[in-house]
Design a protein around this motif. Structure first.
Motif, PDB file in Angstrom:
ATOM      1  N   GLU A  47     -12.809  -2.947  -5.813  1.00  0.00           N
ATOM      2  CA  GLU A  47     -13.314  -3.948  -4.865  1.00  0.00           C
ATOM      3  C   GLU A  47     -12.140  -4.695  -4.080  1.00  0.00           C
ATOM      4  OE1 GLU A  47     -17.038  -7.140  -4.350  1.00  0.00           O
ATOM      5  OE2 GLU A  47     -16.165  -6.407  -6.413  1.00  0.00           O
ATOM      6  N   MET A  48     -11.378  -5.107  -5.035  1.00  0.00           N
ATOM      7  CA  MET A  48     -10.063  -5.801  -4.355  1.00  0.00           C
ATOM      8  C   MET A  48      -9.319  -5.225  -3.399  1.00  0.00           C
ATOM      9  SD  MET A  48      -9.034  -7.948  -7.901  1.00  0.00           S
ATOM     10  CE  MET A  48      -7.864  -9.073  -7.099  1.00  0.00           C
ATOM     11  N   ARG A  49      -9.091  -3.887  -3.774  1.00  0.00           N
ATOM     12  CA  ARG A  49      -8.251  -3.100  -2.905  1.00  0.00           C
ATOM     13  C   ARG A  49      -9.093  -2.767  -1.514  1.00  0.00           C
ATOM     14  NH1 ARG A  49      -5.506   2.957  -4.048  1.00  0.00           N
ATOM     15  NH2 ARG A  49      -5.030   3.289  -1.722  1.00  0.00           N
ATOM     16  N   ASP A  50     -10.213  -2.682  -1.610  1.00  0.00           N
ATOM     17  CA  ASP A  50     -10.967  -2.400  -0.201  1.00  0.00           C
ATOM     18  C   ASP A  50     -10.814  -3.798   0.641  1.00  0.00           C
ATOM     19  OD1 ASP A  50     -11.605   0.166  -1.075  1.00  0.00           O
ATOM     20  OD2 ASP A  50     -13.517  -0.193  -1.750  1.00  0.00           O
ATOM     21  N   ARG A  51     -11.141  -4.960  -0.060  1.00  0.00           N
ATOM     22  CA  ARG A  51     -11.065  -6.043   0.733  1.00  0.00           C
ATOM     23  C   ARG A  51      -9.669  -6.480   1.091  1.00  0.00           C
ATOM     24  NH1 ARG A  51     -11.553  -9.591   3.696  1.00  0.00           N
ATOM     25  NH2 ARG A  51     -12.803 -11.669   3.601  1.00  0.00           N
ATOM     26  N   VAL A  52      -8.688  -6.427   0.177  1.00  0.00           N
ATOM     27  CA  VAL A  52      -7.290  -6.832   0.546  1.00  0.00           C
ATOM     28  C   VAL A  52      -6.903  -5.921   1.654  1.00  0.00           C
ATOM     29  CG1 VAL A  52      -6.109  -5.471  -1.215  1.00  0.00           C
ATOM     30  CG2 VAL A  52      -5.273  -7.728   0.112  1.00  0.00           C
ATOM     31  N   GLU A  53      -6.726  -4.399   1.543  1.00  0.00           N
ATOM     32  CA  GLU A  53      -6.343  -3.578   2.468  1.00  0.00           C
ATOM     33  C   GLU A  53      -7.111  -3.575   3.900  1.00  0.00           C
ATOM     34  OE1 GLU A  53      -5.769   0.298   1.016  1.00  0.00           O
ATOM     35  OE2 GLU A  53      -4.700  -0.053  -0.597  1.00  0.00           O
ATOM     36  N   TYR A  66       6.676  -6.075   1.465  1.00  0.00           N
ATOM     37  CA  TYR A  66       5.285  -6.248   1.105  1.00  0.00           C
ATOM     38  C   TYR A  66       4.839  -7.615   1.130  1.00  0.00           C
ATOM     39  CZ  TYR A  66       5.727  -1.289  -0.336  1.00  0.00           C
ATOM     40  OH  TYR A  66       5.912   0.218  -0.186  1.00  0.00           O
ATOM     41  N   SER A  67       5.868  -8.491   1.197  1.00  0.00           N
ATOM     42  CA  SER A  67       5.396  -9.893   1.433  1.00  0.00           C
ATOM     43  C   SER A  67       5.354 -10.551   2.723  1.00  0.00           C
ATOM     44  CB  SER A  67       6.368 -10.887   0.516  1.00  0.00           C
ATOM     45  OG  SER A  67       6.176 -10.315  -0.778  1.00  0.00           O
ATOM     46  N   LEU A  68       5.487  -9.852   3.913  1.00  0.00           N
ATOM     47  CA  LEU A  68       5.658 -10.272   5.071  1.00  0.00           C
ATOM     48  C   LEU A  68       4.019 -10.536   5.476  1.00  0.00           C
ATOM     49  CD1 LEU A  68       7.869  -7.481   6.660  1.00  0.00           C
ATOM     50  CD2 LEU A  68       8.312  -9.761   6.467  1.00  0.00           C
ATOM     51  N   ILE A  69       2.850 -10.142   4.757  1.00  0.00           N
ATOM     52  CA  ILE A  69       1.764 -10.365   5.090  1.00  0.00           C
ATOM     53  C   ILE A  69       0.983 -11.165   3.975  1.00  0.00           C
ATOM     54  CG2 ILE A  69      -0.558  -9.503   5.865  1.00  0.00           C
ATOM     55  CD1 ILE A  69       0.688  -7.615   7.408  1.00  0.00           C
ATOM     56  N   ASP A  70       0.527 -12.050   4.005  1.00  0.00           N
ATOM     57  CA  ASP A  70      -0.505 -12.690   2.989  1.00  0.00           C
ATOM     58  C   ASP A  70      -1.844 -12.585   3.355  1.00  0.00           C
ATOM     59  OD1 ASP A  70       1.549 -13.854   1.225  1.00  0.00           O
ATOM     60  OD2 ASP A  70       1.623 -15.487   2.352  1.00  0.00           O
ATOM     61  N   PRO A  71      -2.725 -12.483   2.450  1.00  0.00           N
ATOM     62  CA  PRO A  71      -4.017 -12.524   2.578  1.00  0.00           C
ATOM     63  C   PRO A  71      -4.476 -13.873   3.409  1.00  0.00           C
ATOM     64  CG  PRO A  71      -3.932 -12.992   0.532  1.00  0.00           C
ATOM     65  CD  PRO A  71      -2.398 -12.533   0.722  1.00  0.00           C
ATOM     66  N   THR A  92      -1.054  -0.060   2.046  1.00  0.00           N
ATOM     67  CA  THR A  92      -1.219   0.262   0.719  1.00  0.00           C
ATOM     68  C   THR A  92      -0.321  -0.627  -0.366  1.00  0.00           C
ATOM     69  OG1 THR A  92      -2.372   2.475   0.745  1.00  0.00           O
ATOM     70  CG2 THR A  92      -1.483   1.934  -1.387  1.00  0.00           C
ATOM     71  N   GLY A  93       0.824  -0.651  -0.029  1.00  0.00           N
ATOM     72  CA  GLY A  93       1.919  -1.292  -0.545  1.00  0.00           C
ATOM     73  C   GLY A  93       1.698  -2.659  -0.539  1.00  0.00           C
ATOM     74  N   VAL A  94       1.424  -3.391   0.604  1.00  0.00           N
ATOM     75  CA  VAL A  94       0.891  -4.723   0.689  1.00  0.00           C
ATOM     76  C   VAL A  94      -0.211  -5.142  -0.106  1.00  0.00           C
ATOM     77  CG1 VAL A  94       0.520  -6.717   2.099  1.00  0.00           C
ATOM     78  CG2 VAL A  94       2.010  -4.990   3.138  1.00  0.00           C
ATOM     79  N   GLY A  95      -1.383  -4.415  -0.003  1.00  0.00           N
ATOM     80  CA  GLY A  95      -2.453  -4.708  -0.930  1.00  0.00           C
ATOM     81  C   GLY A  95      -2.130  -4.595  -2.338  1.00  0.00           C
TER      82      GLY A  95
END
Length: 216
Positions: free
Chosen positions: A27-33, A164-169, A86-89
């Motif tokens: 669920e977390m993967r779906d939300r963050v991606e 992978y830290s260029l984008i925060d949630p 995927t890497g960012v998430g």
């Protein structure tokens, strides 16, 4: 990371605990991606590869470079784009899981992943009251500060200079993700193998958790 919880820890999760954790991580993967994709498309206008002569901001240029690094070995832009999402998430979810694990074990005094009824985390509350930061900015800033504090000890996961830290949630996504962490009991977060299962359930590949030897 001064204190340590005196609560008992279990060595391994049982089948029921693992299955529940898998559901939460999925669920977390779906939300963050979904949020990372939204930001790339709507905020940075990078759903397609920019033309070579396109005028880009510094943020866009950094993201294009990061995506192109994923599109090596004959991969097209679209493949690199998906791999980057995927890497960012993956990075965000594993950071949050590691932070929650350390909070439960007493290594972090001011929690950054537990929200109070007023919509702030304890770490964010300190930024509001002591540094007069706006509430809507304080939650994510507290998260970033925690990552920076831990980067010296656990560099690979918490290094915010990585691509992978260029984008925060965004704010809402961050709160949603932390709410999903709440669905997992503290007893599970104390288990010695919990981070390994989080890694495996996110991408199907069990990764070594040697980076966390100092907090296990």
């Amino acid at each position: 990371m001064d204190g340590q919880s005196t609560q008992p820890r279990k060595a391994q999760l049982d089948k029921e605990e693992r299955e529940h954790l898998e559901d939460v991580v999925t669920e977390m993967r779906d939300r963050v991606e979904a949020n990372v994709r939204y930001q790339l498309e709507d905020e940075y206008d990078l759903d397609e590869k920019p033309a070579d002569d396109a005028s880009l901001s510094e943020e866009q240029e950094a993201l294009v470079e990061a995506i192109e690094l994923e599109a090596v070995d004959g991969n097209e832009w679209d493949e690199g784009y998906e791999q980057y999402i995927t890497g960012v998430g993956y990075t965000i979810v594993n950071r949050l899981a590691a932070l929650r694990m350390m909070e439960v074990r007493g290594f972090i005094d001011d929690e950054v992943t537990r929200f109070r009824e007023d919509g702030l985390t304890p770490a964010a509350d300190r930024l509001v009251t002591e540094e007069f930061m706006l509430e809507e900015e304080a939650v994510l800033e507290a998260y970033r500060n925690a990552c920076d504090d831990l980067a010296e000890e656990i560099e690979i996961l918490f290094d915010r200079s990585s691509a992978y830290s260029l984008i925060d949630p965004d704010d809402d996504t961050y709160e949603d993700l932390c709410g999903m962490l709440d669905e997992v009991s503290d007893e599970v977060w104390r288990a010695d193998d919990v981070l390994g299962w989080v890694y495996e359930y996110y991408n199907g590949t069990c990764l070594a958790s040697a980076d966390f030897a100092t907090v296990s």
